[in-house]
Design a protein around this motif. Structure first.
Motif, PDB file in Angstrom:
ATOM      1  N   GLY A  21       0.761  -1.238   0.000  1.00 55.56           N
ATOM      2  CA  GLY A  21       0.000   0.000   0.000  1.00 55.56           C
ATOM      3  C   GLY A  21       0.789   1.283   0.000  1.00 55.56           C
ATOM      4  N   CYS A  22       2.101   1.225   0.145  1.00 52.51           N
ATOM      5  CA  CYS A  22       2.907   2.457   0.120  1.00 52.51           C
ATOM      6  C   CYS A  22       3.198   2.861  -1.320  1.00 52.51           C
ATOM      7  CB  CYS A  22       4.223   2.237   0.854  1.00 52.51           C
ATOM      8  SG  CYS A  22       4.071   2.316   2.627  1.00 52.51           S
ATOM      9  N   THR A  61       2.369   7.074   2.251  1.00 48.36           N
ATOM     10  CA  THR A  61       1.155   6.319   1.945  1.00 48.36           C
ATOM     11  C   THR A  61      -0.021   7.257   1.754  1.00 48.36           C
ATOM     12  OG1 THR A  61       1.978   4.506   3.330  1.00 48.36           O
ATOM     13  CG2 THR A  61      -0.363   4.474   2.764  1.00 48.36           C
ATOM     14  N   ASP A  62      -0.599   7.279   0.567  1.00 50.81           N
ATOM     15  CA  ASP A  62      -1.816   8.053   0.290  1.00 50.81           C
ATOM     16  C   ASP A  62      -1.681   9.511   0.737  1.00 50.81           C
ATOM     17  OD1 ASP A  62      -2.833   5.622  -0.591  1.00 50.81           O
ATOM     18  OD2 ASP A  62      -3.830   5.189   1.323  1.00 50.81           O
ATOM     19  N   ARG A  64       0.242  10.664   2.965  1.00 47.49           N
ATOM     20  CA  ARG A  64       0.559  10.751   4.388  1.00 47.49           C
ATOM     21  C   ARG A  64       1.935  10.140   4.637  1.00 47.49           C
ATOM     22  NH1 ARG A  64      -4.618  10.374   3.282  1.00 47.49           N
ATOM     23  NH2 ARG A  64      -6.165  11.473   4.584  1.00 47.49           N
ATOM     24  N   ILE A  86       1.825   0.879   8.080  1.00 44.14           N
ATOM     25  CA  ILE A  86       1.037   1.420   6.967  1.00 44.14           C
ATOM     26  C   ILE A  86      -0.367   1.780   7.433  1.00 44.14           C
ATOM     27  CG2 ILE A  86       0.007   0.865   4.738  1.00 44.14           C
ATOM     28  CD1 ILE A  86       2.513  -0.883   4.214  1.00 44.14           C
ATOM     29  N   ASP A  87      -0.982   0.887   8.205  1.00 41.91           N
ATOM     30  CA  ASP A  87      -2.332   1.166   8.716  1.00 41.91           C
ATOM     31  C   ASP A  87      -2.331   2.396   9.607  1.00 41.91           C
ATOM     32  OD1 ASP A  87      -3.316  -1.038   7.380  1.00 41.91           O
ATOM     33  OD2 ASP A  87      -3.230  -2.369   9.131  1.00 41.91           O
ATOM     34  N   SER A  88      -1.320   2.524  10.448  1.00 40.39           N
ATOM     35  CA  SER A  88      -1.248   3.682  11.341  1.00 40.39           C
ATOM     36  C   SER A  88      -1.038   4.965  10.560  1.00 40.39           C
ATOM     37  CB  SER A  88      -0.092   3.497  12.336  1.00 40.39           C
ATOM     38  OG  SER A  88      -0.299   2.369  13.160  1.00 40.39           O
ATOM     39  N   THR A  89      -0.230   4.906   9.520  1.00 43.21           N
ATOM     40  CA  THR A  89       0.049   6.093   8.716  1.00 43.21           C
ATOM     41  C   THR A  89      -1.228   6.629   8.082  1.00 43.21           C
ATOM     42  OG1 THR A  89       2.305   5.345   8.281  1.00 43.21           O
ATOM     43  CG2 THR A  89       1.396   6.977   6.768  1.00 43.21           C
ATOM     44  N   ARG A  90      -2.116   5.755   7.709  1.00 44.07           N
ATOM     45  CA  ARG A  90      -3.364   6.184   7.064  1.00 44.07           C
ATOM     46  C   ARG A  90      -4.258   6.993   7.999  1.00 44.07           C
ATOM     47  NH1 ARG A  90      -3.382   0.776   4.031  1.00 44.07           N
ATOM     48  NH2 ARG A  90      -2.863   1.407   1.887  1.00 44.07           N
ATOM     49  N   TYR A  91      -4.029   6.913   9.300  1.00 46.15           N
ATOM     50  CA  TYR A  91      -4.797   7.716  10.255  1.00 46.15           C
ATOM     51  C   TYR A  91      -4.254   9.134  10.391  1.00 46.15           C
ATOM     52  CZ  TYR A  91      -7.390   3.634  11.975  1.00 46.15           C
ATOM     53  OH  TYR A  91      -8.215   2.549  12.079  1.00 46.15           O
ATOM     54  N   GLU A  94      -3.155  14.332   6.065  1.00 51.49           N
ATOM     55  CA  GLU A  94      -2.499  14.392   4.764  1.00 51.49           C
ATOM     56  C   GLU A  94      -1.491  15.537   4.757  1.00 51.49           C
ATOM     57  OE1 GLU A  94      -3.764  14.319   0.024  1.00 51.49           O
ATOM     58  OE2 GLU A  94      -5.198  14.960   1.555  1.00 51.49           O
TER      59      GLU A  94
END
Length: 439
Positions: A21-22, A61-62, A64, A86-91, A94
């Motif tokens: 996902g990155c 990631t996205d 972020r 990766i999951d934490s970064t999405r929180y 941006e």
């Protein structure tokens, strides 16, 4: 050292992040060790030995950005670690300014060995390390009936780093260091308890100065006996080579991209302008062999190069990493200084003192601060009154005040005595017309 197997693990971690996902990633492996022996009054007071292996991973990631580190380098555990990162970064919020550097700016390899690693590092016996620290302490103990406490320390360490980024960077670096320190406190007049120190440091064991450290520390503290305030005045100031970097530090801090972007710098919008005095020329020289601070790339992988920071008072560059370059809409330079040098004069500290009819030699700063926005400063100082080119009264409990722009515009002469073991090779300095507050 970083093995080929560990390098392969770093590359795998980067690819795993991209597959999960990155859009971009940077991975760094580090391997450090250090040893410290501290002596107090000829007895071992503290022994410390430590080693550290780990990985840090920077995830883009996205839109972020997240940075995570671990010392658990098992591949299965890293899979979970990276996915959770990766999951934490999405929180996170941006931030489009977060990005890897332009690949054109990366160090591409091929540079000569900077000779920063001592191959004899692991062969130095612990008994020899203790013996060196004991010798420093022995040079102090029993040499003056006023001694309250004598201390010394031996420190060494090595460091290895390997970094890889998903848009084309790969680099590694290693270095060693060694140091010896002597400290001493003595009974002075009344309640006074003067303290002082001396030290040497080196990248190589065989060039470390191993004798005279304690003797020099004791000599320096004896010179402090009878310290007192003198009358407030505006007069020349000589700053010794151990203290001169303290005055340069606010200037360098004002050059960082973070300070510029946040408009928290007294050098904001000063690029290519004459901001300091004619005598202020400062150069960043990152490729000096066998020199602390030498490097081919910074913490992002951006290639270092020799650059003028100030040229006869004209500001030539800021220190701007990729993030703050994107925020400012400009090009990155490099994230931080490597080795700072100044053109050397013809006199050492004593020679500068001899040239002063009445002034103050500053040998240490005790507290104080500098306003990063305006450059106004106030520092507590200790040192000596200079009268007719001679050091007379030891002084302390005084302040030196002013503005950094004004101070560095009054730089009259540079010495020829920087510590070449330091990454900031700033010699003793002579400034005209500095305000001292005392009695």
């Amino acid at each position: 050292m970083i093995t080929n197997t560990q390098k392969e693990l770093a590359r795998w971690a980067m690819e795993y992040a991209l597959k999960n996902g990155c859009q971009a990633a940077r991975v760094a492996l580090y391997n450090n060790s250090n040893t410290s022996f501290e002596i107090r009054d000829m007895k071992i007071d503290r022994l410390q030995q430590a080693s550290e292996n780990g990985m840090s991973i920077h995830l883009f990631t996205d839109g972020r950005y997240g940075s995570f580190s671990t010392n658990r380098l098992d591949r299965k555990e890293l899979e979970s670690f990276i996915r959770n990162g990766i999951d934490s970064t999405r929180y996170l919020a941006e931030d489009k300014a977060r990005a890897l550097p332009d690949p054109a700016l990366y160090y591409k390899g091929g540079g000569a060995d900077l000779q920063l690693y001592d191959a004899a590092f692991e062969s130095v016996h612990p008994d020899d390390k203790v013996g060196l620290a004991m010798k420093v302490c022995d040079e102090i103990m029993g040499k003056d009936e006023r001694i309250i406490s004598a201390g010394s320390s031996y420190n060494d360490g090595d460091s290895f780093r390997y970094m890889v980024a998903s848009n084309g960077f790969e680099g590694e670096a290693s270095n060693t260091f060694f140091s010896l320190v002597g400290t001493v406190s003595i009974r002075g007049e009344g309640d006074a308890r003067p303290e002082s120190y001396w030290f040497d440091s080196s990248l190589y064991y065989d060039t470390l100065i191993k004798e005279g450290i304690g003797t020099k520390a004791l000599e320096r503290v004896r010179r402090k006996l009878g310290q007192r305030k003198i009358a407030s005045a505006r007069m020349p100031m000589v700053v010794d080579f151990l203290s001169s970097a303290r005055l340069l530090s606010p200037v360098i801090n004002a050059l960082y991209g973070s300070s510029i972007q946040q408009k928290n710098s007294f050098l904001l919008d000063k690029l290519n302008q004459k901001t300091l005095g004619e005598k202020m020329t400062l150069t960043d020289e990152p490729h000096l062999l066998r020199s602390s601070g030498a490097r081919y790339f910074d913490s992002e992988g951006i290639a270092t190069q020799q650059r003028k920071v100030f040229d006869q008072g004209i500001l030539q560059t800021y220190y701007i990493d990729t993030y703050y370059a994107n925020k400012l809409g400009t090009q990155p330079t490099v994230s931080s200084p490597s080795i700072l040098t100044m053109p050397l004069g013809t006199k050492d500290m004593n020679g500068l003192v001899t040239s002063v009819d009445k002034g103050v030699l500053v040998t240490g700063f005790n507290g104080g601060n500098c306003n990063t926005t305006t450059g106004d400063f106030s520092y507590g100082i200790e040192g000596f009154l200079i009268e007719k080119g001679q050091l007379t009264q030891p002084v302390n409990e005084m302040n030196v005040t002013g503005n950094m722009l004004t101070l560095w515009s009054s730089l009259a002469e540079t010495g020829n005595d920087p510590r070449f073991s330091s990454s900031w090779r700033i010699p003793s300095l002579l400034f005209d017309g500095v305000d001292f507050s005392g009695i």
